[in-house]
Design a protein around this motif. Structure first.
Motif, mmCIF file in Angstrom:
data_model
loop_
_atom_site.group_PDB
_atom_site.id
_atom_site.type_symbol
_atom_site.label_atom_id
_atom_site.label_comp_id
_atom_site.label_asym_id
_atom_site.label_seq_id
_atom_site.Cartn_x
_atom_site.Cartn_y
_atom_site.Cartn_z
ATOM 1 N N VAL A 90 0.838 -1.207 0.000
ATOM 2 C CA VAL A 90 0.000 0.000 0.000
ATOM 3 C C VAL A 90 0.873 1.257 0.000
ATOM 4 C CG1 VAL A 90 -1.651 1.324 1.374
ATOM 5 C CG2 VAL A 90 -1.997 -1.121 1.038
ATOM 6 N N ALA A 91 1.924 1.257 0.802
ATOM 7 C CA ALA A 91 2.814 2.421 0.846
ATOM 8 C C ALA A 91 3.532 2.627 -0.489
ATOM 9 C CB ALA A 91 3.834 2.254 1.971
ATOM 10 N N GLY A 92 3.984 1.544 -1.111
ATOM 11 C CA GLY A 92 4.666 1.659 -2.400
ATOM 12 C C GLY A 92 3.747 2.161 -3.493
ATOM 13 N N TRP A 93 2.550 1.583 -3.564
ATOM 14 C CA TRP A 93 1.589 2.022 -4.586
ATOM 15 C C TRP A 93 1.162 3.465 -4.357
ATOM 16 C CZ3 TRP A 93 -2.158 -2.768 -4.518
ATOM 17 C CH2 TRP A 93 -1.530 -3.845 -5.142
ATOM 18 N N TRP A 94 0.898 3.830 -3.100
ATOM 19 C CA TRP A 94 0.447 5.181 -2.789
ATOM 20 C C TRP A 94 1.529 6.202 -3.137
ATOM 21 C CZ3 TRP A 94 1.951 9.065 0.607
ATOM 22 C CH2 TRP A 94 1.042 10.102 0.764
ATOM 23 N N THR A 95 2.760 5.900 -2.771
ATOM 24 C CA THR A 95 3.864 6.820 -3.061
ATOM 25 C C THR A 95 4.042 7.002 -4.561
ATOM 26 O OG1 THR A 95 4.975 6.143 -1.029
ATOM 27 C CG2 THR A 95 6.323 7.226 -2.683
ATOM 28 N N SER A 96 3.967 5.909 -5.301
ATOM 29 C CA SER A 96 4.119 5.994 -6.751
ATOM 30 C C SER A 96 2.965 6.766 -7.388
ATOM 31 C CB SER A 96 4.190 4.580 -7.338
ATOM 32 O OG SER A 96 4.308 4.635 -8.734
ATOM 33 N N ALA A 97 1.751 6.509 -6.940
ATOM 34 C CA ALA A 97 0.593 7.218 -7.493
ATOM 35 C C ALA A 97 0.651 8.703 -7.153
ATOM 36 C CB ALA A 97 -0.703 6.612 -6.968
ATOM 37 N N ARG A 98 1.068 9.020 -5.953
ATOM 38 C CA ARG A 98 1.178 10.435 -5.557
ATOM 39 C C ARG A 98 2.258 11.146 -6.373
ATOM 40 N NH1 ARG A 98 -0.836 13.873 -1.740
ATOM 41 N NH2 ARG A 98 0.660 15.313 -0.831
ATOM 42 N N ALA A 99 3.375 10.466 -6.596
ATOM 43 C CA ALA A 99 4.443 11.069 -7.399
ATOM 44 C C ALA A 99 3.991 11.245 -8.847
ATOM 45 C CB ALA A 99 5.702 10.216 -7.333
ATOM 46 N N ALA A 100 3.235 10.295 -9.367
ATOM 47 C CA ALA A 100 2.730 10.412 -10.735
ATOM 48 C C ALA A 100 1.755 11.577 -10.845
ATOM 49 C CB ALA A 100 2.053 9.115 -11.167
ATOM 50 N N GLY A 101 0.949 11.795 -9.831
ATOM 51 C CA GLY A 101 0.023 12.924 -9.833
ATOM 52 C C GLY A 101 0.751 14.247 -9.803
ATOM 53 N N ARG A 102 1.834 14.300 -9.060
ATOM 54 C CA ARG A 102 2.614 15.545 -9.011
ATOM 55 C C ARG A 102 3.325 15.820 -10.325
ATOM 56 N NH1 ARG A 102 5.242 15.925 -2.996
ATOM 57 N NH2 ARG A 102 3.253 16.170 -1.936
ATOM 58 N N VAL A 103 3.815 14.772 -10.954
ATOM 59 C CA VAL A 103 4.476 14.951 -12.245
ATOM 60 C C VAL A 103 3.465 15.426 -13.273
ATOM 61 C CG1 VAL A 103 5.595 13.735 -14.156
ATOM 62 C CG2 VAL A 103 6.339 13.312 -11.822
ATOM 63 N N GLY A 104 2.266 14.829 -13.271
ATOM 64 C CA GLY A 104 1.213 15.248 -14.205
ATOM 65 C C GLY A 104 0.741 16.652 -13.946
ATOM 66 N N ALA A 105 0.674 17.051 -12.664
ATOM 67 C CA ALA A 105 0.227 18.391 -12.322
ATOM 68 C C ALA A 105 1.274 19.431 -12.678
ATOM 69 C CB ALA A 105 -0.102 18.476 -10.827
ATOM 70 N N GLY A 106 2.542 19.027 -12.651
ATOM 71 C CA GLY A 106 3.623 19.960 -12.966
ATOM 72 C C GLY A 106 3.706 20.299 -14.430
ATOM 73 N N THR A 107 3.143 19.470 -15.297
ATOM 74 C CA THR A 107 3.193 19.754 -16.727
ATOM 75 C C THR A 107 2.008 20.566 -17.196
ATOM 76 O OG1 THR A 107 2.066 17.679 -17.255
ATOM 77 C CG2 THR A 107 4.485 17.647 -17.230
ATOM 78 N N GLY A 108 1.084 20.872 -16.296
ATOM 79 C CA GLY A 108 -0.067 21.675 -16.668
ATOM 80 C C GLY A 108 -1.107 20.887 -17.441
ATOM 81 N N GLY A 109 -1.018 19.562 -17.393
ATOM 82 C CA GLY A 109 -1.989 18.729 -18.063
ATOM 83 C C GLY A 109 -1.777 18.605 -19.556
ATOM 84 N N GLN A 110 -0.710 19.201 -20.080
ATOM 85 C CA GLN A 110 -0.444 19.129 -21.511
ATOM 86 C C GLN A 110 0.702 18.177 -21.748
ATOM 87 O OE1 GLN A 110 0.367 23.052 -22.828
ATOM 88 N NE2 GLN A 110 -1.606 23.866 -22.230
ATOM 89 N N GLU A 111 0.555 17.365 -22.772
ATOM 90 C CA GLU A 111 1.633 16.455 -23.138
ATOM 91 C C GLU A 111 2.590 17.144 -24.089
ATOM 92 O OE1 GLU A 111 0.458 12.614 -24.458
ATOM 93 O OE2 GLU A 111 -1.211 12.534 -23.086
#
Length: 113
Positions: A90-111
């Motif tokens: 649970v900790a590994g999945w949560w950390t990875s999902a949270r980091a992925a959300g931050r990376v996606g949010a940092g790009t402004g939602g644009q690829e």
């Protein structure tokens, strides 16, 4: 042939589940949001998998050790390793999902194209 085949199969499946969940937690730790390079991810996975099998505190090590060092022919159900691996996963999945959300949010939602 073991006396109680369903018990042996259940214990083996539970041991396999502990190892699969431990590997899944390691895979989440070596995922792209947490490890930026392919070489870093490969190194994390190779070193981590060896450590998960060798270190005696690892749930995978404990489950395999219990399965192969049993006194009886029926083996032991890996209850403690199974309970220990669940928060790890649970900790590994949560950390990875949270980091992925931050990376996606940092790009402004644009690829980038």
């Amino acid at each position: 042939m073991p006396q109680n085949l369903p018990l042996v199969l259940g214990n083996g499946l539970a041991t396999g589940l502990v190892c699969a969940l431990t590997g899944s937690a390691l895979g989440a730790a070596g995922s792209p949001p947490l490890v930026r390079t392919t070489v870093g991810a490969a190194g994390t996975l190779v070193i981590g998998s060896v450590l998960l099998l060798v270190v005696s505190a690892s749930p995978a090590n404990a489950a395999v050790r219990d399965a192969f060092s049993s006194d009886g022919a029926d083996g032991h159900f890996p209850l403690l390793p199974l309970l220990a691996v669940l928060p790890l996963v649970v900790a590994g999945w949560w950390t990875s999902a949270r980091a992925a959300g931050r990376v996606g949010a940092g790009t402004g939602g644009q690829e980038s194209g």
